[in-house]
Write a protein that holds these residues in place. Structure first.
Motif, PDB file in Angstrom:
ATOM      1  N   ILE A 425     121.719  20.468  71.947  1.00 40.68           N
ATOM      2  CA  ILE A 425     122.750  20.784  72.935  1.00 40.68           C
ATOM      3  C   ILE A 425     124.028  21.182  72.191  1.00 40.68           C
ATOM      4  N   MET A 426     124.493  22.401  72.438  1.00 38.75           N
ATOM      5  CA  MET A 426     125.636  22.937  71.706  1.00 38.75           C
ATOM      6  C   MET A 426     126.953  22.686  72.442  1.00 38.75           C
ATOM      7  N   GLU A 427     127.996  22.561  71.681  1.00 40.65           N
ATOM      8  CA  GLU A 427     129.328  22.314  72.242  1.00 40.65           C
ATOM      9  C   GLU A 427     129.893  23.589  72.865  1.00 40.65           C
ATOM     10  N   VAL A 428     130.518  23.418  74.021  1.00 41.17           N
ATOM     11  CA  VAL A 428     131.170  24.523  74.723  1.00 41.17           C
ATOM     12  C   VAL A 428     132.655  24.191  74.851  1.00 41.17           C
ATOM     13  N   SER A 429     133.498  25.187  74.797  1.00 38.75           N
ATOM     14  CA  SER A 429     134.941  24.959  74.907  1.00 38.75           C
ATOM     15  C   SER A 429     135.274  24.140  76.151  1.00 38.75           C
ATOM     16  N   LYS A 430     136.186  23.187  75.995  1.00 42.91           N
ATOM     17  CA  LYS A 430     136.583  22.332  77.116  1.00 42.91           C
ATOM     18  C   LYS A 430     137.662  22.990  77.980  1.00 42.91           C
ATOM     19  N   PHE A 431     138.183  24.117  77.543  1.00 42.03           N
ATOM     20  CA  PHE A 431     139.260  24.771  78.277  1.00 42.03           C
ATOM     21  C   PHE A 431     138.707  25.655  79.388  1.00 42.03           C
ATOM     22  N   SER A 432     139.419  25.682  80.503  1.00 39.29           N
ATOM     23  CA  SER A 432     138.908  26.317  81.724  1.00 39.29           C
ATOM     24  C   SER A 432     139.098  27.833  81.739  1.00 39.29           C
ATOM     25  N   SER A 433     138.119  28.512  82.331  1.00 40.30           N
ATOM     26  CA  SER A 433     138.190  29.961  82.578  1.00 40.30           C
ATOM     27  C   SER A 433     138.141  30.245  84.076  1.00 40.30           C
ATOM     28  N   LYS A 434     138.384  29.212  84.879  1.00 37.97           N
ATOM     29  CA  LYS A 434     138.188  29.317  86.327  1.00 37.97           C
ATOM     30  C   LYS A 434     139.034  30.417  86.964  1.00 37.97           C
ATOM     31  N   SER A 435     140.307  30.449  86.649  1.00 38.12           N
ATOM     32  CA  SER A 435     141.192  31.447  87.266  1.00 38.12           C
ATOM     33  C   SER A 435     140.807  32.856  86.854  1.00 38.12           C
TER      34      SER A 435
END
Length: 452
Positions: A425-435
Motif C-alpha cells: 500500500i503506497m502513500e498518497v499526499s494528505k493534502f486535498s484536491s477537492k476544490s
C-alpha cells in the motif's frame, strides 16, 4: 534463414530468461450487434463472440505446443459497449457485462475487454449509463475488464469525467472489498487510448479496426536484463544498441506467433505490441533492467533517464522487426506485477511521485498501484488528472489503474494472485484536491494539438 545458434538462443531465452507471448488477443467488432432491444443485442453479442473465438484457445495451445513458445493468456477485445448498448432502451448495462463474461467463459479465454466508454470531449447517453454501471458490472463478473478514455491531445481533458471516475473507482473497490478491491484492478482510466491494445485491462476493439483481427502482445524483461549483464560498464550507446537488438529478436517471435494464429484462425493479423510486460516472478522485472544499468534501487536519481532509454530502444528494435507494430509498445511499470518495483516501494526508493515522473517516458502510466482504502475520491480523480495531463501535453498514451484497498493502510500488503501479483500500500499526499476537482468543465487541448 534461422541457423542453429538462433534456435538455441531462443530456447535459452524461453527456458532461462522467461521469454513468452503474454497474450493472443482477438479483436471483434460488435457494431453489427446493435439493436433497439437490449435482449436481442446481447444475444447477437454472445453468438458473434462464440462464433469468432470458438477455436482461439485451442489454436493458441497448439502453437504453444508445436513451437515450444509459452503463450500465457488468450483474450478477447470488443467494440466499446457504450456504443453498442446506447441504441437500446436499457437503463443500466450490467447485463451486457454479464453476457460478455458468459461468452468469454464459453470460449475459455482469460479476459475480455471492452466494457468501455470514450468521453474525452463529452458524454453520450450510452457513456453515462455504462460508467454508472461499472462498479456492479465488475463486481458481478469474473473475466470482464473496463476502460474509460477521459482525455486526448486533440480535445483536452474532460474534467467532469475525471471527477466521476474517482468515485467509480472507490465504489468498485468497495463492492469487491472481500477480495482487496480487485474490481478496480480490472478498470483503467486513459488519455489517448489506442484502438488496437491487446493488453488488459485497457483493451477494446476500436471502430477503425476490421471486423475481426488477431493482435499479439510479447514480453521479455528477463531477456533484456540478461543481455545487459554481458555489457556491464559499457557506455549508453552500447546499452541502447543491445536493447534494440534484443527487442528485435523478441518481436520476431511475436510476429511468428501472430501470423501463425492468423493463418489457422482465418482472421487477419493486426499488430504486435512489443511491450516489456513484467510479472511477479523473479527474473521478469522491468525495475531490474533499470538497476542493471547502474541504478542502485528503482526510483533513485537516474531512473527516469534509464527508463526513457529502455522505452526508446525497445520501440526501435520492434519497428525494425515488424511492419505492423501497435498497441502500447514499450516498457510497462505496474507495481504489483513487478517484483523489482515491489521491492523498491518496500525499501522506500520508489514513491508515487517518482512513478508519475517515470510515466512521462514509459508506455502507459500509473499501473496496478494499491493505495489506502480511505483515500478521498477527489484525490484519486486528481491523480487521474495529473496522469492525463502528461499524456495530453506529450501526445502519448497514459493511464491510471489504481486500487484503493478497503480497510488497508500504508505499510500493509495485499495479494491479488496470478499475473496481478501483490501490492504494497503506497502513500498518497494528505493534502486535498477537492476544490480543484469540483471545478469540472474541460481542460483545453494544448496549442500544439492544432495542426489542421
Amino acid at each position: 534463414m534461422l541457423n542453429s545458434y538462433d534456435i538455441f538462443e531462443t530456447i535459452r531465452m524461453i527456458e532461462k530468461e522467461k521469454l513468452d507471448i503474454r497474450t493472443i488477443t482477438m479483436g471483434i467488432s460488435l457494431l453489427d450487434c446493435i439493436d433497439s432491444s437490449g435482449e436481442k443485442s446481447r444475444k447477437k453479442i454472445y453468438d458473434k463472440i462464440c462464433k469468432n473465438a470458438e477455436h482461439l484457445v485451442k489454436v493458441g495451445e497448439e502453437i504453444e505446443e508445436e513451437y515450444g513458445i509459452p503463450i500465457i493468456h488468450k483474450r478477447i477485445s470488443v467494440t466499446p459497449i457504450s456504443l453498442i448498448a446506447g441504441a437500446s432502451d436499457d437503463i443500466d448495462y450490467v447485463e451486457y457485462a454479464k453476457i460478455l463474461d458468459k461468452a468469454a467463459s464459453t470460449v475459455g479465454v482469460n479476459f475480455i475487454g471492452g466494457f468501455s466508454a470514450l468521453v474525452q470531449k463529452g458524454y453520450n447517453k450510452g457513456d453515462k449509463i455504462l460508467i454508472e454501471s461499472i462498479p456492479e458490472a465488475l463486481s458481478s463478473t469474473n473475466l470482464v475488464c473496463s476502460s474509460v478514455n477521459i482525455g486526448c491531445t486533440k480535445s483536452g481533458i474532460n474534467m467532469d469525467a475525471v471527477r466521476q471516475m474517482g468515485g467509480i473507482i472507490k465504489k468498485t473497490a468497495e463492492l469487491t472489498k472481500d477480495n482487496f478491491g480487485i474490481g478496480s484492478a480490472k478498470l483503467v482510466v486513459f488519455a489517448n487510448a489506442v484502438e488496437d491494445n491487446p493488453f488488459m485491462a485497457g483493451a477494446f476493439h476500436g471502430v477503425g479496426e476490421g471486423d475481426c483481427v488477431i493482435n499479439v502482445g510479447v514480453s521479455g524483461p528477463g531477456v533484456v536484463k540478461s543481455a545487459l549483464e554481458n555489457i556491464q560498464g559499457e557506455p549508453f550507446d552500447i546499452v541502447a544498441e543491445t536493447i534494440k537488438k534484443t527487442s528485435f529478436k523478441i518481436t520476431r517471435m511475436g510476429q511468428l506467433v501472430a501470423r501463425e494464429a492468423s493463418r489457422r484462425l482465418g482472421v487477419p493479423f493486426g499488430i504486435v505490441d512489443l511491450s516489456l510486460a513484467p510479472t511477479p516472478s523473479v527474473g521478469d522485472s522491468v525495475a531490474h533492467i533499470l538497476e542493471e544499468m547502474g541504478i542502485e534501487s528503482c526510483g533513485a536519481p537516474g531512473t527516469t533517464a534509464a527508463l526513457a532509454l529502455l522505452n526508446d530502444a525497445v520501440k526501435k528494435g520492434g519497428v525494425m522487426a515488424c511492419n505492423h507494430v501497435g498497441g502500447l509498445s514499450g516498457a510497462f511499470i505496474p507495481v504489483s506485477e513487478d517484483i523489482g518495483m515491489i521491492n523498491a516501494v518496500n525499501n522506500k526508493s520508489l514513491s508515487l511521485e517518482k512513478l508519475e515522473a517515470m510515466t512521462c517516458v514509459c508506455s502507459v502510466g500509473l499501473d496496478m498501484i494499491a493505495i489506502p482504502g480511505d483515500t478521498p475520491a477527489e484525490t484519486i480523480s486528481a491523480i487521474i488528472a495529473d496522469e492525463a495531463a502528461i499524456g495530453v501535453i506529450n501526445n502519448k498514451t497514459t493511464a491510471v489503474r489504481i486500487i484503493p484497498v478497503p480497510g488497508k493502510t500504508i505499510g500493509e500488503e495485499v495479494e491479488f494472485g496470478g499475473l496481478l501479483g501483490r501490492a504494497p500500500i503506497m502513500e498518497v499526499s494528505k493534502f486535498s484536491s477537492k476544490s480543484f476537482i469540483h471545478r469540472g468543465g474541460r481542460i483545453p487541448a494544448p496549442i500544439h494539438s492544432f495542426k489542421n
